[in-house]
Design a protein around this motif. Structure first.
Motif, PDB file in Angstrom:
ATOM      1  N   LEU A  73      63.220  55.727  76.736  1.00  0.00           N
ATOM      2  CA  LEU A  73      64.060  55.177  77.786  1.00  0.00           C
ATOM      3  C   LEU A  73      64.894  56.236  78.500  1.00  0.00           C
ATOM      4  N   VAL A  74      64.842  57.467  78.038  1.00  0.00           N
ATOM      5  CA  VAL A  74      65.578  58.555  78.684  1.00  0.00           C
ATOM      6  C   VAL A  74      64.852  58.954  79.971  1.00  0.00           C
ATOM      7  N   PRO A  75      65.573  59.175  81.068  1.00  0.00           N
ATOM      8  CA  PRO A  75      64.907  59.583  82.326  1.00  0.00           C
ATOM      9  C   PRO A  75      64.055  60.834  82.126  1.00  0.00           C
ATOM     10  N   GLY A  76      62.851  60.796  82.673  1.00  0.00           N
ATOM     11  CA  GLY A  76      61.999  61.974  82.654  1.00  0.00           C
ATOM     12  C   GLY A  76      61.215  62.197  81.390  1.00  0.00           C
ATOM     13  N   ILE A  77      61.423  61.357  80.352  1.00  0.00           N
ATOM     14  CA  ILE A  77      60.715  61.555  79.089  1.00  0.00           C
ATOM     15  C   ILE A  77      59.530  60.594  79.002  1.00  0.00           C
ATOM     16  N   THR A  78      58.387  61.123  78.582  1.00  0.00           N
ATOM     17  CA  THR A  78      57.188  60.329  78.334  1.00  0.00           C
ATOM     18  C   THR A  78      56.737  60.571  76.907  1.00  0.00           C
ATOM     19  N   GLY A 479      60.426  66.557  90.991  1.00  0.00           N
ATOM     20  CA  GLY A 479      60.728  65.155  91.249  1.00  0.00           C
ATOM     21  C   GLY A 479      62.215  64.887  91.228  1.00  0.00           C
ATOM     22  N   VAL A 480      62.571  63.634  90.969  1.00  0.00           N
ATOM     23  CA  VAL A 480      63.973  63.222  90.981  1.00  0.00           C
ATOM     24  C   VAL A 480      64.210  62.167  89.920  1.00  0.00           C
ATOM     25  N   GLU A 481      65.377  62.217  89.303  1.00  0.00           N
ATOM     26  CA  GLU A 481      65.810  61.207  88.337  1.00  0.00           C
ATOM     27  C   GLU A 481      67.041  60.493  88.894  1.00  0.00           C
ATOM     28  N   LEU A 482      66.985  59.167  88.967  1.00  0.00           N
ATOM     29  CA  LEU A 482      68.114  58.352  89.394  1.00  0.00           C
ATOM     30  C   LEU A 482      68.573  57.507  88.206  1.00  0.00           C
ATOM     31  N   ALA A 483      69.870  57.322  88.075  1.00  0.00           N
ATOM     32  CA  ALA A 483      70.373  56.564  86.935  1.00  0.00           C
ATOM     33  C   ALA A 483      71.690  55.892  87.281  1.00  0.00           C
ATOM     34  N   GLY A 484      72.036  54.872  86.523  1.00  0.00           N
ATOM     35  CA  GLY A 484      73.295  54.184  86.763  1.00  0.00           C
ATOM     36  C   GLY A 484      73.647  53.206  85.660  1.00  0.00           C
ATOM     37  N   ARG A 485      74.878  52.790  85.642  1.00  0.00           N
ATOM     38  CA  ARG A 485      75.348  51.764  84.717  1.00  0.00           C
ATOM     39  C   ARG A 485      76.447  50.973  85.389  1.00  0.00           C
ATOM     40  N   THR A 486      76.561  49.714  85.017  1.00  0.00           N
ATOM     41  CA  THR A 486      77.621  48.871  85.560  1.00  0.00           C
ATOM     42  C   THR A 486      77.836  47.682  84.643  1.00  0.00           C
ATOM     43  N   THR A 498      62.511  57.502  87.453  1.00  0.00           N
ATOM     44  CA  THR A 498      62.056  58.888  87.549  1.00  0.00           C
ATOM     45  C   THR A 498      60.808  58.953  88.422  1.00  0.00           C
ATOM     46  N   TYR A 499      60.820  59.859  89.383  1.00  0.00           N
ATOM     47  CA  TYR A 499      59.676  60.107  90.250  1.00  0.00           C
ATOM     48  C   TYR A 499      59.214  61.534  89.993  1.00  0.00           C
ATOM     49  N   THR A 500      57.947  61.704  89.598  1.00  0.00           N
ATOM     50  CA  THR A 500      57.434  63.018  89.230  1.00  0.00           C
ATOM     51  C   THR A 500      56.119  63.296  89.944  1.00  0.00           C
ATOM     52  N   LEU A 501      56.024  64.458  90.557  1.00  0.00           N
ATOM     53  CA  LEU A 501      54.783  64.932  91.167  1.00  0.00           C
ATOM     54  C   LEU A 501      54.286  66.140  90.376  1.00  0.00           C
ATOM     55  N   SER A 502      52.973  66.261  90.267  1.00  0.00           N
ATOM     56  CA  SER A 502      52.383  67.343  89.485  1.00  0.00           C
ATOM     57  C   SER A 502      51.281  68.022  90.281  1.00  0.00           C
ATOM     58  N   HIS A 503      51.225  69.338  90.171  1.00  0.00           N
ATOM     59  CA  HIS A 503      50.160  70.111  90.813  1.00  0.00           C
ATOM     60  C   HIS A 503      49.695  71.185  89.836  1.00  0.00           C
ATOM     61  N   ALA A 504      48.408  71.481  89.867  1.00  0.00           N
ATOM     62  CA  ALA A 504      47.849  72.541  89.035  1.00  0.00           C
ATOM     63  C   ALA A 504      46.696  73.199  89.767  1.00  0.00           C
ATOM     64  N   ASP A 505      46.471  74.475  89.483  1.00  0.00           N
ATOM     65  CA  ASP A 505      45.316  75.166  90.042  1.00  0.00           C
ATOM     66  C   ASP A 505      44.032  74.477  89.597  1.00  0.00           C
ATOM     67  N   SER A 506      43.000  74.582  90.396  1.00  0.00           N
ATOM     68  CA  SER A 506      41.730  73.929  90.074  1.00  0.00           C
ATOM     69  C   SER A 506      41.179  74.396  88.733  1.00  0.00           C
ATOM     70  N   SER A 507      41.449  75.639  88.351  1.00  0.00           N
ATOM     71  CA  SER A 507      40.964  76.141  87.075  1.00  0.00           C
ATOM     72  C   SER A 507      41.576  75.390  85.904  1.00  0.00           C
ATOM     73  N   LEU A 508      42.812  74.859  86.090  1.00  0.00           N
ATOM     74  CA  LEU A 508      43.468  74.099  85.044  1.00  0.00           C
ATOM     75  C   LEU A 508      43.128  72.620  85.117  1.00  0.00           C
ATOM     76  N   SER A 509      43.037  72.071  86.308  1.00  0.00           N
ATOM     77  CA  SER A 509      42.857  70.636  86.447  1.00  0.00           C
ATOM     78  C   SER A 509      41.526  70.168  85.876  1.00  0.00           C
ATOM     79  N   ALA A 510      40.563  71.071  85.713  1.00  0.00           N
ATOM     80  CA  ALA A 510      39.262  70.685  85.186  1.00  0.00           C
ATOM     81  C   ALA A 510      39.156  70.881  83.676  1.00  0.00           C
ATOM     82  N   THR A 511      40.188  71.423  83.033  1.00  0.00           N
ATOM     83  CA  THR A 511      40.092  71.715  81.608  1.00  0.00           C
ATOM     84  C   THR A 511      40.373  70.478  80.773  1.00  0.00           C
TER      85      THR A 511
END
Length: 605
Positions: A73-78, A479-486, A498-511
Motif C-alpha cells: 500500500l506504500v506509494p511506488g511499491i510493487t 513518474g509521480v506519486e500523489l498522496a493524502g489523508r483527511t 502512483t504513475y510510472t513510465l518505463s523505458h529500456a534499450d532494445s537490447s534489454l527489453s528482449a531479455t
C-alpha cells in the motif's frame, strides 16, 4: 474484468483532493523521527529525501499477516509473490527491482549473497514482532554502499519505550488452516532494556503455480522466528547493545508437477557500542548474517549458503551551531557456496569510507550532502554522492528535493556465469526526487513527488539455466506519486496514486531476466477508510488496484477488517481479504489467494 487504465487516474484525482499517503506513510508528521534517511536520526520535516513510514498499526492490518502485503500500500511499491504465504516474493520501488534495494532488519543487512542477484525474499517475513518500517527511496549508495540503488527498506522489531515489564500476545486462525501466534516482551529499566519476540505461522497454502506443467500442488508453509535485542548504558556514558534474530522455515512448491520443498534457516547478529570522545559521538558495530536454504524434490537436492560479516565505525560531531559532520568506515566480507554448478564457493571483500554534512543556514532550510567511496575486490573502486534539501517556506508546507548516484556490484553468482569474454563491471545509477507536502489542517494533508531513475551498464541474461550474463544498455523509470489523508466526520480516509513510465534499450527489453523484465504497472492506486461503528467496534476497508501492467491484466482487490475492544488492553478482530474473490496474478503464471477469512485476538499486559 473491465479495463481500469482509463478510469484509475480519474478516481485518483478525485480521491486525492481529500486524501493522503497510504496509511503506511505519514511523512508530514512534524514529530516523527526518521532514522534511515541520513547518517543521524532526523525530524521528518527536515528530511530532504522521500521516506514512507509503515507503523505497527498498519502492520497489524496487513493481508496474510505479511510484511510484503503491508508494503504493497506504500506509494511506488510493487510486490511480486509467486503464490501465497511463504512463497518467494520480490519487491520493487518505483519499478526498480529487488536486485537494487538494500534491506536491513534491526541494522543487519539481510540481502542474500548466495542468490543469482543479491536480494531479499520478503515472502518468509511476517508482521509478527515487527514494529516499524522505513522505506527510503532513490539512489542511496552514498549512505549505504552498493545495492542501495533504488532505495532502502529498514525494518525494526517491535519495542516499547514504557518503563517496566510489558508483554504482548496475538493469535490468529483462518482460511487454509492458517495459524499464527506471536508473543512479545519488553523490559525497560533506568539504564537497561530488553526486547524479545517469538512468532509461529503455518498454513496449508494455495495452488500457487498455475502455468504449463502445473501439478495443482499447494505451497504449504511453516515458520518459527525469534528476535532479541538489548542495551545497557554505563555511568561513564558508554552504551553497549545488540540485536539478533533466527528464523527456521519450510515452504513447498511445484517442482515441474511433483512436490518440492525449500527448507531455510537464516540468522543475524549485530553488536554495537556508542560512546563519546570530546565532541564526537562514536558508534562501532560488528554484524554477521547467514542464510542456508535448499531446494529438495525428486529431481535432486540443491543447497545454497550465503554469509556476510561486517565491521563499521561512524562518528558524528557538531562543527557549528548550524552544521553537523558525520563520517565513518565500513568493511565486509561476503561469501556463498552451493552444491550445484561451478564454482562451488566464492567470496570477496568490500571496503568503504563515507561522510555527510548536514547544514541548516536558516530555521526554514535544511541541506545535506553525502559522499562515499567503496572498493570491492575483483571489481575495483567507485564513488557515490547524494545531496538533499528540505525547505519550509510556511509551517504547514515542506518542499523536498534530492539527487543521488549509486552502483550495484555484479553478484558472485553473476561473476561465476559471465558470458565468455565478458568482464562484468558495476552497474551505475542516478536518481532525482522533487516533492511538496501541504498540511491543510490537523487531519488533512496532501503531497506530490516527482521522481526519475536511470541505470546504466545493466547486467542481464538471455538464458535461464545455465545463465550467460552480459552487460550493456540503459533503463529508465520516472513518474509521480500523489498522496493524502483527511477525516470526514468520524471516517478517516487515506490514499495514494502512483504513475510510472518505463523505458529500456532494445537490447534489454528482449531479455528474459534483464532490468526491463520487471516493469511496474503504469497506474497504481490505494485507498483506505476506517471509522468507529460503536463505542467498541471499529471497521476498516482497503482497496488496492493497478492498471496497464505489461503482460498482466488489471486488478482490483479489497480487504475489510473489524476490531472489537474487549477492555483491559484486549482486542478481538475479524479480517476478510479479497472480498470479491477476485482472480488475478501479480507474477505471470502464479496465483494469488482467493477470498480469505481470519479471526484473531490481541492482548497487552
Amino acid at each position: 474484468m473491465p479495463r481500469l487504465q482509463s478510469t484509475l487516474p480519474i478516481i485518483a484525482t478525485l480521491a486525492l483532493t481529500a486524501l493522503p499517503q497510504p496509511g503506511r506513510a505519514e511523512p508530514i508528521d512534524l514529530g516523527e523521527i526518521v532514522v534511515s534517511a541520513d547518517l543521524t536520526p532526523t525530524p521528518a520535516n527536515k528530511v530532504g529525501a522521500t521516506v514512507d513510514i509503515v507503523t505497527r498499526e498498519d502492520l497489524q492490518k496487513a493481508a496474510q499477516g505479511s510484511v510484503a502485503d503491508a508494503l504493497a500500500l506504500v506509494p511506488g511499491i510493487t510486490i511480486r509473490p509467486t503464490g501465497g504465504v511463504g512463497a518467494q516474493t520480490g519487491l520493487s520501488i518505483r519499478g526498480v527491482s529487488q536486485n537494487y534495494i538494500k534491506v536491513l532488519v534491526d541494522g543487519i543487512d539481510v540481502t542474500d549473497p548466495s542468490g543469482p542477484q543479491v536480494a531479499y525474499d520478503f515472502g518468509r517475513l511476517g508482521t509478527a514482532g515487527i514494529g516499524r518500517i522505513e522505506v527510503l527511496k532513490g539512489s542511496q549508495s552514498a549512505l549505504y554502499g552498493g545495492s542501495a540503488v533504488g532505495g532502502v527498506v529498514s525494518i525494526s522489531s517491535a519495542r516499547s519505550d514504557k518503563p517496566g515489564l510489558h508483554q504482548y500476545f496475538e493469535m490468529r486462525y483462518g482460511s487454509r488452516s492458517t495459524e499464527a501466534l506471536n508473543y512479545g516482551l519488553t523490559l525497560n529499566g533506568e539504564n537497561s532494556s530488553l526486547a524479545l519476540n517469538l512468532s509461529h505461522v503455518s498454513t496449508d497454502g494455495i495452488v500457487d503455480y498455475v502455468g504449463a506443467g502445473s501439478g495443482n500442488l499447494r505451497n504449504a508453509f511453516r515458520s518459527n522466528r525469534i528476535s532479541l535485542a538489548g542495551s545497557h548504558s554505563f555511568d561513564n556514558g558508554v552504551k553497549i547493545g545488540f540485536s539478533a534474530f533466527h528464523q527456521n522455515s519450510t515452504g513447498h512448491y511445484d517442482a515441474g508437477g511433483v512436490p518440492g520443498s525449500i527448507p531455510a534457516k537464516s540468522s543475524g547478529l549485530r553488536v554495537y557500542s556508542d560512546f563519546e570522545t570530546g565532541a564526537v559521538r562514536n558508534t562501532v558495530a560488528v554484524t554477521t548474517y547467514r542464510i542456508d536454504r535448499s531446494y529438495d524434490s525428486v529431481w535432486g537436492s540443491y543447497r545454497y549458503v550465503g554469509t556476510r560479516k561486517s565491521l563499521s565505525y561512524k562518528g558524528t560531531a557538531p562543527i557549528s551551531s548550524a552544521a553537523t559532520l558525520s563520517f565513518g568506515l565500513e568493511g565486509s566480507r561476503i561469501g556463498f557456496s552451493n552444491s550445484s554448478g561451478s564454482p562451488s564457493s566464492s567470496s570477496r571483500w568490500k571496503r568503504g569510507a563515507f561522510t555527510e554534512l548536514a547544514y541548516s543556514p536558516t530555521a526554514q532550510l535544511d541541506l545535506s550532502a553525502a559522499l562515499r567511496y567503496d572498493n570491492t575486490s575483483g571489481v575495483g573502486g567507485a564513488p557515490s554522492a547524494r545531496v538533499a534539501m528540505a525547505w519550509r517556506p510556511q509551517q504547514d508546507l515542506t518542499v523536498r528535493a534530492s539527487a543521488g548516484t549509486g552502483f550495484r556490484n555484479p553478484s558472485l553468482y553473476e561473476l561465476s556465469y559471465a558470458a565468455p569474454g565478458v568482464s562484468l563491471q558495476r552497474e551505475k545509477s542516478d536518481s532525482v526526487d522533487l516533492g511538496v507536502e501541504k498540511r491543510l489542517s490537523e487531519d488533512t494533508a496532501v503531497s506530490a513527488t516527482a521522481f526519475w531513475f536511470s541505470v546504466r551498464d545493466a547486467i542481464y541474461s538471455t538464458t535461464v539455466y545455465p545463465p550467460t550474463y552480459r552487460q550493456g544498455g540503459n533503463a529508465t523509470r520516472y513518474g509521480v506519486e500523489l498522496a493524502g489523508r483527511t477525516k470526514l466526520g468520524k471516517v478517516s480516509l487515506r490514499g495514494a496514486y502512483t504513475y510510472t513510465l518505463s523505458h529500456a534499450d532494445s537490447s534489454l527489453s528482449a531479455t528474459q531476466w534483464g532490468v526491463a523484465k520487471y516493469l511496474p504497472a503504469r497506474h497504481k492506486i490505494s485507498l483506505e477508510a476506517s471509522a468507529p461503528v460503536t463505542a467498541k467496534l471499529t471497521a476498516g476497508l482497503s482497496i488496492l488496484a493497478a492498471a496497464n501492467r505489461p503482460g498482466l491484466s488489471d486488478y482490483i482487490v479489497a480487504n475489510a477488517d473489524f476490531t472489537y475492544d474487549l477492555g483491559n488492553d484486549a482486542k478481538a478482530y475479524l479480517r476478510v481479504e479479497n472480498l470479491t474473490n477476485a482472480s488475478y496474478q501479480l507474477v505471470k503464471d502464479y496465483a494469488t489467494p482467493g477470498r480469505s477469512v481470519y479471526i484473531g485476538l490481541r492482548k497487552e499486559f
